[in-house]
Design a protein around this motif. Sequence first.
Motif, mmCIF file in Angstrom:
data_model
loop_
_atom_site.group_PDB
_atom_site.id
_atom_site.type_symbol
_atom_site.label_atom_id
_atom_site.label_comp_id
_atom_site.label_asym_id
_atom_site.label_seq_id
_atom_site.Cartn_x
_atom_site.Cartn_y
_atom_site.Cartn_z
ATOM 1 N N GLY A 35 0.818 -1.197 0.000
ATOM 2 C CA GLY A 35 0.000 0.000 0.000
ATOM 3 C C GLY A 35 0.855 1.251 0.000
ATOM 4 N N LEU A 36 0.326 2.311 -0.586
ATOM 5 C CA LEU A 36 1.032 3.595 -0.590
ATOM 6 C C LEU A 36 0.492 4.420 0.569
ATOM 7 C CD1 LEU A 36 3.083 5.462 -1.790
ATOM 8 C CD2 LEU A 36 1.339 6.288 -3.384
ATOM 9 N N ALA A 37 1.279 4.492 1.636
ATOM 10 C CA ALA A 37 0.792 5.021 2.903
ATOM 11 C C ALA A 37 1.148 6.482 3.096
ATOM 12 C CB ALA A 37 1.359 4.209 4.057
ATOM 13 N N ALA A 38 0.212 7.194 3.741
ATOM 14 C CA ALA A 38 0.436 8.549 4.231
ATOM 15 C C ALA A 38 -0.387 8.713 5.490
ATOM 16 C CB ALA A 38 0.042 9.589 3.190
ATOM 17 N N ASP A 39 0.006 9.659 6.330
ATOM 18 C CA ASP A 39 -0.727 9.939 7.555
ATOM 19 C C ASP A 39 -2.138 10.392 7.193
ATOM 20 O OD1 ASP A 39 -1.798 11.028 9.927
ATOM 21 O OD2 ASP A 39 0.158 11.736 10.608
ATOM 22 N N ALA A 40 -3.134 9.628 7.617
ATOM 23 C CA ALA A 40 -4.519 9.900 7.229
ATOM 24 C C ALA A 40 -5.070 11.169 7.857
ATOM 25 C CB ALA A 40 -5.400 8.711 7.610
ATOM 26 N N GLU A 44 -2.632 17.202 3.029
ATOM 27 C CA GLU A 44 -1.657 17.395 1.958
ATOM 28 C C GLU A 44 -0.852 16.118 1.717
ATOM 29 O OE1 GLU A 44 0.592 20.999 2.103
ATOM 30 O OE2 GLU A 44 -1.104 22.149 2.873
ATOM 31 N N ALA A 45 -0.560 15.377 2.787
ATOM 32 C CA ALA A 45 0.130 14.097 2.613
ATOM 33 C C ALA A 45 -0.747 13.122 1.839
ATOM 34 C CB ALA A 45 0.503 13.518 3.978
ATOM 35 N N VAL A 46 -2.043 13.082 2.163
ATOM 36 C CA VAL A 46 -2.957 12.195 1.444
ATOM 37 C C VAL A 46 -3.072 12.611 -0.016
ATOM 38 C CG1 VAL A 46 -5.333 11.361 1.319
ATOM 39 C CG2 VAL A 46 -4.231 11.621 3.536
ATOM 40 N N VAL A 63 -8.168 3.138 5.625
ATOM 41 C CA VAL A 63 -7.252 3.569 6.683
ATOM 42 C C VAL A 63 -6.816 2.343 7.473
ATOM 43 C CG1 VAL A 63 -6.983 4.966 8.760
ATOM 44 C CG2 VAL A 63 -8.293 5.851 6.815
ATOM 45 N N HIS A 64 -5.512 2.183 7.595
ATOM 46 C CA HIS A 64 -4.928 1.054 8.302
ATOM 47 C C HIS A 64 -4.529 1.492 9.712
ATOM 48 C CE1 HIS A 64 -4.612 0.051 4.075
ATOM 49 N NE2 HIS A 64 -4.373 -1.210 4.389
ATOM 50 N N ILE A 96 -16.594 -0.753 6.390
ATOM 51 C CA ILE A 96 -17.042 0.606 6.112
ATOM 52 C C ILE A 96 -18.024 1.001 7.202
ATOM 53 C CG2 ILE A 96 -18.096 2.165 4.435
ATOM 54 C CD1 ILE A 96 -15.470 0.904 3.478
ATOM 55 N N LEU A 97 -17.640 1.973 8.016
ATOM 56 C CA LEU A 97 -18.383 2.313 9.227
ATOM 57 C C LEU A 97 -18.639 3.816 9.303
ATOM 58 C CD1 LEU A 97 -16.264 0.147 11.684
ATOM 59 C CD2 LEU A 97 -18.492 -0.439 10.709
ATOM 60 N N PRO A 98 -19.642 4.233 10.080
ATOM 61 C CA PRO A 98 -19.845 5.676 10.280
ATOM 62 C C PRO A 98 -18.612 6.315 10.909
ATOM 63 C CG PRO A 98 -21.765 4.428 11.024
ATOM 64 C CD PRO A 98 -20.688 3.420 10.752
ATOM 65 N N LEU A 99 -18.263 7.481 10.426
ATOM 66 C CA LEU A 99 -17.078 8.195 10.891
ATOM 67 C C LEU A 99 -17.342 8.842 12.246
ATOM 68 C CD1 LEU A 99 -14.211 9.188 9.937
ATOM 69 C CD2 LEU A 99 -15.391 11.210 9.037
ATOM 70 N N GLN A 100 -16.392 8.675 13.173
ATOM 71 C CA GLN A 100 -16.497 9.391 14.446
ATOM 72 C C GLN A 100 -16.355 10.895 14.191
ATOM 73 O OE1 GLN A 100 -17.400 8.176 17.193
ATOM 74 N NE2 GLN A 100 -16.504 6.184 17.665
ATOM 75 N N ALA A 101 -17.164 11.685 14.880
ATOM 76 C CA ALA A 101 -17.178 13.131 14.645
ATOM 77 C C ALA A 101 -15.833 13.772 14.952
ATOM 78 C CB ALA A 101 -18.279 13.774 15.490
ATOM 79 N N ASP A 102 -15.100 13.234 15.917
ATOM 80 C CA ASP A 102 -13.820 13.818 16.322
ATOM 81 C C ASP A 102 -12.641 12.972 15.867
ATOM 82 O OD1 ASP A 102 -14.335 11.666 17.923
ATOM 83 O OD2 ASP A 102 -13.824 12.646 19.812
ATOM 84 N N SER A 103 -12.782 12.314 14.712
ATOM 85 C CA SER A 103 -11.746 11.380 14.259
ATOM 86 C C SER A 103 -10.433 12.061 13.900
ATOM 87 C CB SER A 103 -12.252 10.592 13.050
ATOM 88 O OG SER A 103 -12.379 11.444 11.915
ATOM 89 N N GLY A 104 -10.493 13.290 13.401
ATOM 90 C CA GLY A 104 -9.283 13.967 12.936
ATOM 91 C C GLY A 104 -8.802 13.507 11.583
ATOM 92 N N ILE A 105 -9.566 12.654 10.900
ATOM 93 C CA ILE A 105 -9.172 12.141 9.591
ATOM 94 C C ILE A 105 -9.401 13.212 8.526
ATOM 95 C CG2 ILE A 105 -9.738 10.427 7.807
ATOM 96 C CD1 ILE A 105 -8.178 9.285 10.157
ATOM 97 N N ALA A 106 -8.431 13.389 7.625
ATOM 98 C CA ALA A 106 -8.553 14.369 6.549
ATOM 99 C C ALA A 106 -9.725 14.024 5.649
ATOM 100 C CB ALA A 106 -7.260 14.415 5.742
ATOM 101 N N SER A 107 -10.479 15.032 5.225
ATOM 102 C CA SER A 107 -11.689 14.783 4.437
ATOM 103 C C SER A 107 -11.377 14.151 3.089
ATOM 104 C CB SER A 107 -12.464 16.078 4.235
ATOM 105 O OG SER A 107 -11.688 17.040 3.565
ATOM 106 N N LEU A 108 -10.169 14.352 2.573
ATOM 107 C CA LEU A 108 -9.800 13.737 1.299
ATOM 108 C C LEU A 108 -9.778 12.215 1.407
ATOM 109 C CD1 LEU A 108 -8.968 14.396 -1.596
ATOM 110 C CD2 LEU A 108 -6.600 14.551 -0.816
ATOM 111 N N VAL A 109 -9.512 11.679 2.599
ATOM 112 C CA VAL A 109 -9.480 10.225 2.804
ATOM 113 C C VAL A 109 -10.854 9.619 2.558
ATOM 114 C CG1 VAL A 109 -9.168 8.401 4.534
ATOM 115 C CG2 VAL A 109 -7.546 10.305 4.414
ATOM 116 N N THR A 110 -11.888 10.268 3.060
ATOM 117 C CA THR A 110 -13.236 9.729 2.974
ATOM 118 C C THR A 110 -13.995 10.219 1.749
ATOM 119 O OG1 THR A 110 -14.155 11.528 4.314
ATOM 120 C CG2 THR A 110 -13.359 9.574 5.489
ATOM 121 N N ALA A 111 -13.353 11.031 0.907
ATOM 122 C CA ALA A 111 -13.987 11.579 -0.298
ATOM 123 C C ALA A 111 -15.288 12.305 0.035
ATOM 124 C CB ALA A 111 -14.222 10.489 -1.338
#
Length: 315
Positions: A35-40, A44-46, A63-64, A96-111
């Motif tokens: 996999g081509l990994a970046a900090d989720a 900008e990394a994603v 996300v791994h 594929i699960l509902p996203l936690q509101a405070d996940s901190g995941i970049a929106s580009l990850v989840t499209a």
Amino acid sequence: MQTLRLLPDSPGLARAARLLAEGQCVAIPTETVYGLAADARNGEAVARIYQAKGRPSFNPLIVHVADLAAAEALGQFDAQARLLADRFWPGALTLILPLQADSGIASLVTAGLQTIGLRVPAHSAAQALLRTSGAPLAAPSANASGRISPTSADHVLAADGGLRGRIAAVLDAGPCPVGVESTIVGWPDGRPALLRPGGIAAEAIESVLGQPLAAHHADPSAPSAPGQLTSHYAPKAPLRLNAEPQAGETHLTFGQPGPFSLSDSGDLAQAAARLFDLLRRADETGRPISVAPIPEHGLGAAINDRLRRAAAPRN
């Protein structure tokens, strides 16, 4: 860019973790494919993942994470999801699960979706890197878009279809033991559904759940998982593309500063990383939205594809 080949020993893992912390992309082994990994958490990394792969459109990324506890910080688990995680993780299953509101995941990850694809890989090097870096890692297959998925570091570095010179490093742990991508299960209408067949047989999953998996035919305008067509993110407001600003509009600029600038410097990776968040912020103004011209090359083609879908007529 020189692409380093790192060994999965203490110095190699430490170097890979530093590169990820710096916002770089590192190809990593899993039991399925490299996999081509970046900090989720770093948009900008994603965006550099899409740029390196030449990926033609925004698709949600898996996300791994290191374990179930880390996954629960990012996604909302019900009883069925936890049952599958307990049985098949670590392993070749993505949920594929509902996203936690405070996940901190970049929106580009989840499209732009309110769901997230999560997996705990069953590979010692991937596990070691996840624990060394402490980061959730977004990681599609480490190959040029549309080419055969890589199952060795040599595939990642191949002149034809590989990523040599486009990414910072590859963590070389030999061939992948599974060699096909993970099975993806989601709950798009409340029932468990097979969204993508993969490294774990559907029958094994059905046996654990005690019920058949529903077949799921993705809406082309709204994929719920990787391996499907591009998501259609549409703001409530009308959207004009390749536009000069007009009075009464919220204007997204590119290549110049402004309160809704995709990138002051005209950097396409930065523009991709900011796109979903800026569209949401612009929509919150309640005004029509216009977007400055974006170059139709490299990652710009993906940005324009996403914008064209967002501007398409609504039914």
